[in-house]
Scaffold this motif. Structure first.
Motif, PDB file in Angstrom:
ATOM      1  N   GLY A 152      42.400-125.659  45.963  1.00 55.48           N
ATOM      2  CA  GLY A 152      42.518-124.719  44.858  1.00 55.48           C
ATOM      3  C   GLY A 152      43.801-123.923  44.979  1.00 55.48           C
ATOM      4  N   ASN A 153      44.030-123.013  44.032  1.00 53.82           N
ATOM      5  CA  ASN A 153      45.181-122.113  44.054  1.00 53.82           C
ATOM      6  C   ASN A 153      44.692-120.690  44.272  1.00 53.82           C
ATOM      7  OD1 ASN A 153      47.395-123.804  43.800  1.00 53.82           O
ATOM      8  ND2 ASN A 153      47.323-123.831  41.565  1.00 53.82           N
ATOM      9  N   PRO A 154      45.567-119.785  44.707  1.00 53.25           N
ATOM     10  CA  PRO A 154      45.142-118.393  44.899  1.00 53.25           C
ATOM     11  C   PRO A 154      44.676-117.772  43.584  1.00 53.25           C
ATOM     12  CG  PRO A 154      47.262-118.804  45.958  1.00 53.25           C
ATOM     13  CD  PRO A 154      46.967-120.003  45.124  1.00 53.25           C
ATOM     14  N   ASP A 155      43.654-116.922  43.653  1.00 54.05           N
ATOM     15  CA  ASP A 155      43.202-116.157  42.497  1.00 54.05           C
ATOM     16  C   ASP A 155      42.790-114.774  42.980  1.00 54.05           C
ATOM     17  OD1 ASP A 155      40.727-116.501  43.673  1.00 54.05           O
ATOM     18  OD2 ASP A 155      40.008-117.952  42.213  1.00 54.05           O
ATOM     19  N   ALA A 156      42.074-114.041  42.138  1.00 56.36           N
ATOM     20  CA  ALA A 156      41.724-112.655  42.482  1.00 56.36           C
ATOM     21  C   ALA A 156      40.929-112.566  43.775  1.00 56.36           C
ATOM     22  CB  ALA A 156      40.938-112.023  41.336  1.00 56.36           C
ATOM     23  N   ARG A 157      40.191-113.616  44.113  1.00 58.26           N
ATOM     24  CA  ARG A 157      39.376-113.588  45.323  1.00 58.26           C
ATOM     25  C   ARG A 157      40.209-113.646  46.589  1.00 58.26           C
ATOM     26  NH1 ARG A 157      35.636-118.519  43.581  1.00 58.26           N
ATOM     27  NH2 ARG A 157      37.714-119.181  42.881  1.00 58.26           N
ATOM     28  N   SER A 158      41.517-113.921  46.452  1.00 52.00           N
ATOM     29  CA  SER A 158      42.409-113.866  47.614  1.00 52.00           C
ATOM     30  C   SER A 158      42.672-112.438  48.045  1.00 52.00           C
ATOM     31  CB  SER A 158      43.745-114.543  47.286  1.00 52.00           C
ATOM     32  OG  SER A 158      43.569-115.907  46.987  1.00 52.00           O
ATOM     33  N   LEU A 159      42.449-111.478  47.144  1.00 48.99           N
ATOM     34  CA  LEU A 159      42.649-110.060  47.457  1.00 48.99           C
ATOM     35  C   LEU A 159      41.431-109.503  48.180  1.00 48.99           C
ATOM     36  CD1 LEU A 159      44.145-109.032  44.019  1.00 48.99           C
ATOM     37  CD2 LEU A 159      45.347-108.853  46.205  1.00 48.99           C
ATOM     38  N   PRO A 160      41.602-108.407  48.917  1.00 49.98           N
ATOM     39  CA  PRO A 160      40.448-107.800  49.593  1.00 49.98           C
ATOM     40  C   PRO A 160      39.458-107.233  48.577  1.00 49.98           C
ATOM     41  CG  PRO A 160      42.542-106.940  50.441  1.00 49.98           C
ATOM     42  CD  PRO A 160      42.869-107.718  49.215  1.00 49.98           C
ATOM     43  N   GLU A 161      38.197-107.185  48.975  1.00 53.19           N
ATOM     44  CA  GLU A 161      37.200-106.532  48.138  1.00 53.19           C
ATOM     45  C   GLU A 161      37.572-105.059  47.979  1.00 53.19           C
ATOM     46  OE1 GLU A 161      33.272-107.008  49.568  1.00 53.19           O
ATOM     47  OE2 GLU A 161      33.263-109.203  49.425  1.00 53.19           O
ATOM     48  N   GLY A 162      37.423-104.564  46.765  1.00 53.20           N
ATOM     49  CA  GLY A 162      37.779-103.177  46.493  1.00 53.20           C
ATOM     50  C   GLY A 162      39.161-103.018  45.916  1.00 53.20           C
ATOM     51  N   ASN A 163      40.028-104.049  46.031  1.00 52.32           N
ATOM     52  CA  ASN A 163      41.334-103.973  45.397  1.00 52.32           C
ATOM     53  C   ASN A 163      41.146-103.848  43.888  1.00 52.32           C
ATOM     54  OD1 ASN A 163      43.666-105.592  43.933  1.00 52.32           O
ATOM     55  ND2 ASN A 163      44.515-104.718  45.806  1.00 52.32           N
ATOM     56  N   GLU A 164      41.881-102.930  43.242  1.00 52.11           N
ATOM     57  CA  GLU A 164      41.641-102.623  41.833  1.00 52.11           C
ATOM     58  C   GLU A 164      41.850-103.828  40.929  1.00 52.11           C
ATOM     59  OE1 GLU A 164      42.746 -99.208  38.512  1.00 52.11           O
ATOM     60  OE2 GLU A 164      43.530 -99.093  40.556  1.00 52.11           O
ATOM     61  N   ALA A 165      42.903-104.627  41.199  1.00 57.14           N
ATOM     62  CA  ALA A 165      43.147-105.803  40.355  1.00 57.14           C
ATOM     63  C   ALA A 165      42.006-106.804  40.486  1.00 57.14           C
ATOM     64  CB  ALA A 165      44.471-106.457  40.739  1.00 57.14           C
ATOM     65  N   ARG A 166      41.480-106.964  41.699  1.00 50.90           N
ATOM     66  CA  ARG A 166      40.355-107.882  41.890  1.00 50.90           C
ATOM     67  C   ARG A 166      39.097-107.339  41.221  1.00 50.90           C
ATOM     68  NH1 ARG A 166      37.693-110.411  47.477  1.00 50.90           N
ATOM     69  NH2 ARG A 166      35.737-111.003  46.478  1.00 50.90           N
ATOM     70  N   VAL A 167      38.812-106.054  41.396  1.00 49.21           N
ATOM     71  CA  VAL A 167      37.614-105.467  40.801  1.00 49.21           C
ATOM     72  C   VAL A 167      37.651-105.604  39.285  1.00 49.21           C
ATOM     73  CG1 VAL A 167      36.396-103.295  40.399  1.00 49.21           C
ATOM     74  CG2 VAL A 167      37.205-103.860  42.696  1.00 49.21           C
ATOM     75  N   THR A 168      38.814-105.313  38.692  1.00 47.83           N
ATOM     76  CA  THR A 168      38.942-105.413  37.239  1.00 47.83           C
ATOM     77  C   THR A 168      38.757-106.842  36.770  1.00 47.83           C
ATOM     78  OG1 THR A 168      40.474-103.533  37.227  1.00 47.83           O
ATOM     79  CG2 THR A 168      40.465-104.955  35.290  1.00 47.83           C
ATOM     80  N   THR A 169      39.378-107.787  37.461  1.00 45.42           N
ATOM     81  CA  THR A 169      39.252-109.196  37.083  1.00 45.42           C
ATOM     82  C   THR A 169      37.812-109.668  37.192  1.00 45.42           C
ATOM     83  OG1 THR A 169      41.528-109.599  37.834  1.00 45.42           O
ATOM     84  CG2 THR A 169      40.111-111.518  37.554  1.00 45.42           C
ATOM     85  N   GLU A 170      37.113-109.248  38.229  1.00 49.60           N
ATOM     86  CA  GLU A 170      35.707-109.635  38.387  1.00 49.60           C
ATOM     87  C   GLU A 170      34.831-108.985  37.320  1.00 49.60           C
ATOM     88  OE1 GLU A 170      35.583-110.609  43.184  1.00 49.60           O
ATOM     89  OE2 GLU A 170      35.021-108.609  42.477  1.00 49.60           O
ATOM     90  N   ARG A 171      35.156-107.768  36.938  1.00 48.36           N
ATOM     91  CA  ARG A 171      34.403-107.124  35.850  1.00 48.36           C
ATOM     92  C   ARG A 171      34.615-107.864  34.525  1.00 48.36           C
ATOM     93  NH1 ARG A 171      35.461-101.100  34.850  1.00 48.36           N
ATOM     94  NH2 ARG A 171      33.845-101.571  33.287  1.00 48.36           N
ATOM     95  N   LEU A 172      35.830-108.319  34.298  1.00 47.73           N
ATOM     96  CA  LEU A 172      36.103-109.075  33.070  1.00 47.73           C
ATOM     97  C   LEU A 172      35.245-110.331  33.001  1.00 47.73           C
ATOM     98  CD1 LEU A 172      40.007-108.764  33.021  1.00 47.73           C
ATOM     99  CD2 LEU A 172      38.421-107.720  31.390  1.00 47.73           C
ATOM    100  N   ALA A 173      34.979-110.927  34.166  1.00 45.07           N
ATOM    101  CA  ALA A 173      34.177-112.154  34.196  1.00 45.07           C
ATOM    102  C   ALA A 173      32.684-111.876  34.088  1.00 45.07           C
ATOM    103  CB  ALA A 173      34.470-112.924  35.478  1.00 45.07           C
TER     104      ALA A 173
END
Length: 744
Positions: free
Chosen positions: A390-411
């Protein structure tokens, strides 16, 4: 050649040091400017279909949104009039930035359900950003910094591709600084323990500093010609410290060994250059040719590691073979100053040390050792058979990172996956009737939420919304159009790959070009897999030729290649077990995705293969030297282990510390890179070189150094024999002392 080089270095030691310091200053001044020239990204194949789709849309000033902003209404109702009014101002602010187009939102698009959270407390604003990868990154960051945060009516947070990769870049920058803070003090401490002396321990660090700044200068030059990825800096730091320390350990240890044998410092320097210097040069060449294999790939992310690696290797080699011997000639016996504790056996290489005894135990049962070691390595490598890329995505960031949290909320909070919408471009022949039929067909495929195009919006094969004011953007020019496909799947998944393949295989009445993250993964993997055999073939052939030229043997290069492959297979298996399958995810603090980054195995293969050959050359050079002197295979193996075992394992420990420091990164693929290479180095030094190599050399006997007659004639004409001059070392030393006497 190396004898002559050693004598010239001794005669002109001060000139060499002045030139080296001057070069270091120039490299430091100019080389640090490389950071402003480095580029982000580089993960795409420039000739791929997905890249062409993005370029086609960009040429018309449209495209799928990379920046997705999540707007949380303070009052909990995105339909409140004051929220709609503030959202209009927000859109105007975003659209005012250069290169930002296609700004749209839940409010401006007529309040579609897919752009509002299921409970109605949040909505989406999207934007498309144009320009080069660096420009897109900079413009996205400017927008995010301008609008992100809490206001009187709503709070804005950023997600989607642009926000995620900005967050990855920022985190890697801070992680690199942390890795340096960890690696450098630990490295110096290990060197003091190995050398039992402050002066000797500082020499490899000095060479490491020269290597890093020299490599920065090389990258500065290369970046003025072509794209160089910012991620390559990580390799410069790791290899700059690691290889410089590897080579310096070998050179300084040999110099101290020659001093301990009774030679004066000048003669010891000459002997060190003609033996250890020759070994270091060939070791550097083997690492260099391995990394050069990355140049065949179309992704400049991978090519950048070749630029960085080759640059740092060349500088480390020059500093270790030229600058370091000149410094040793000035220091002489003072290299042993400021001793700490008892002198290390690394200096004398006694034939009764730990490694000599371990070697004799291996030689007593070579068959058992070889079979059991191979069985363990194969077993550890088995998980690699189930690798999924696969390729890197938001899950490559640590839990709690704002960009990851926002992306997961969008999903999770929205019925429509707008953040992962991808494009299908129709360059020509797109009459509206045909476009209508095609869009309906795509929307009827499984796991497709919605399709938007010039003829309206489609769900499950049915037109659900007539064309509106926003539909005009999908008509590029007469006969050219594009479709925005909103998926109901995670982009980095086998389901996503199946759907993209299905769309590409549709019997459309016109040419279609599919883009998006999933298509990019498919295209990137195809590009890497297509060139991987060429890269592997280059590594194998070049390594075989170099080792043959050095040792004049056919069996030694073949054995080295096979053992390296076996060692790396075990490393890759461990990485799949840890990172793809999620074992140790709690301990290492990362999120397992069930995928392995597609570019990491080939990158790690090129680096680790070269480093493994580094240690192979160190060991075999001393074994061959003893074998040429005595003709006794067993004695040569034990002697080689005794004289290099401490050096190789110390070098591996120091290098692994450098790599393991990168494993502290919060970014999953960088954690994999650091941990994987650290494990590869330790497995190679402590298992393969310490047990498997001597066991197989014992089983092969004198055949280790066999070559057919025609090959031996080639070696006699073009090879460089590591055993050095035919005269004994005492005669060499006396001659060197007489020749160098006027130096004073």
């Amino acid at each position: 050649m190396f004898t002559s080089l050693g004598r010239q270095i001794v005669r002109r030691r001060r000139l060499v040091l002045v030139a080296s310091v001057t070069a270091l200053v120039v490299a430091a001044v100019l080389g640090t400017g490389v950071f402003s020239r480095l580029a982000g990204g580089g993960f795409d194949d420039p000739d791929a279909e997905s890249t062409r789709a993005d370029e086609l849309l960009a040429s018309y000033g449209v495209g799928s949104p990379q920046l997705v902003l999540l707007v949380d209404a303070v009052g909990g109702d995105v339909d409140a009039p004051e929220v709609a009014d503030a959202a209009a101002d927000l859109e105007a602010t975003i659209a005012s930035f250069e290169g930002v187009e296609g700004v749209a939102s839940y409010w401006s698009l007529g309040e579609p359900d897919g752009l509002r959270s299921e409970i109605g407390d949040a909505a989406i604003v999207v934007a498309t950003i144009f320009g080069t990868e660096d420009e897109q990154e900079e413009r996205a960051l400017e927008v995010i910094e301008a609008v992100e945060g809490e206001g009187p009516v709503f709070e804005v947070s950023a997600g989607g591709e642009a926000a995620v990769f900005n967050a990855i870049g920022e985190r890697l920058e801070s992680d690199l600084a942390l890795a340096e803070m960890i690696a450098i003090p630990l490295t110096l401490l290990l060197l003091v323990i190995v050398f039992r002396g402050i002066v000797a321990a500082l020499l490899p660090v000095a060479v490491g500093i020269m290597s890093i700044f020299g490599a920065f200068f090389v990258l500065w030059l290369v970046a003025g010609i072509t794209d160089v990825s910012v991620f390559s800096i990580n390799l410069v730091i790791a290899l700059g410290l690691g290889l410089a320390i590897d080579y310096s350990l070998f050179v300084v240890s040999r110099f101290r060994e020659e001093l301990a044998a009774g030679h004066d410092s000048d003669a010891a320097v000459v002997r060190t250059v003609e033996t250890a210097g020759r070994t270091v040069t060939f070791s550097a060449l083997t690492v260099g040719v391995s990394l050069a294999s990355l140049l065949v790939f179309p992704l400049y992310f991978l090519r950048s590691f070749a630029y960085a690696g080759i640059g740092v290797i060349l500088v480390a080699m020059a500093a270790s073979v030229v600058t370091l011997p000149a410094l040793l000639a000035v220091l002489g016996h003072r290299v042993n100053s400021w001793s700490v504790g008892r002198r290390s056996t690394t200096v004398t290489g006694t034939l009764d040390n730990f490694w000599a005894r371990a070697g004799r135990r291996v030689l007593a049962r070579p068959g058992v050792v070889a079979v059991s070691t191979i069985a363990v390595l194969v077993f550890v490598g088995l998980p690699f058979l189930s690798v999924e890329f696969g390729n890197p995505d938001a899950r490559s960031l640590p839990e709690g990172n704002e960009a990851r949290v926002t992306t997961e909320r969008l999903a999770s909070e929205f019925s429509s996956n707008e953040a992962d919408a991808f494009s299908v471009v129709v360059p020509q022949g797109a009459d509206l009737d045909a476009l209508d039929d095609y869009a309906a067909t795509v929307s009827a495929l499984g796991d497709i939420d919605r399709v938007d195009t010039a003829t309206g919006s489609y769900v499950d094969g049915v037109l659900v919304a007539e064309p509106g004011p926003a539909s005009g953007q999908y008509l590029l020019e007469p006969g050219a159009a594009w479709l925005s496909v909103v998926p109901d799947f995670v982009p980095m998944s086998s389901i996503g790959e199946d759907r993209i393949a299905e769309i590409r295989d549709l019997d459309a009445p016109f040419e279609t070009v599919v883009g998006g993250a999933t298509a990019q993964l498919i295209d990137t993997r195809s590009a890497i897999f297509a060139m991987a055999p060429i890269a592997a073939g280059w590594i194998a052939l070049a390594t075989f030729v170099l080792l043959f030229l050095m040792f004049g043997s056919v069996l030694v290069p073949l054995k080295a290649i096979v053992l390296n492959m076996l060692s790396l297979t075990a490393t890759f298996g461990a990485m799949v077990w840890i990172f793809q399958d999620g074992n140790l995810s709690g301990l290492l603090d990362f999120t397992a995705t069930g995928l392995t980054d597609v570019s990491m195995p080939i990158l790690m293969f090129a680096i680790a293969f070269g480093l493994s050959m580094d240690y192979e050359v160190f060991l075999l050079s001393r074994i061959k030297e003893e074998y040429d002197r005595t003709g006794d295979n067993d004695a040569a193996i034990v002697s080689g282990l005794a004289k290099t075992g401490s050096i190789v394992t110390a070098a591996a420990l120091v290098l692994s510390v450098t790599f393991f420091s990168f494993a502290t990164s919060g970014i999953t693929f960088m954690k994999l890179f650091g941990l994987g290479l650290g494990i590869a180095v330790l497995v190679d030094a402590f298992i393969v070189r310490a047990t498997l190599v001597p066991a197989l050399m014992k089983l092969a006997g004198d055949a280790n150094w066999w070559a057919p007659t025609w090959a031996r004639r080639i070696h006699e004409r073009f090879g460089i024999d590591e055993s050095g001059p035919s005269r004994d070392i005492a005669t060499d030393a006396r001659d060197d002392e007489r020749e160098l006497e006027p130096i004073g």
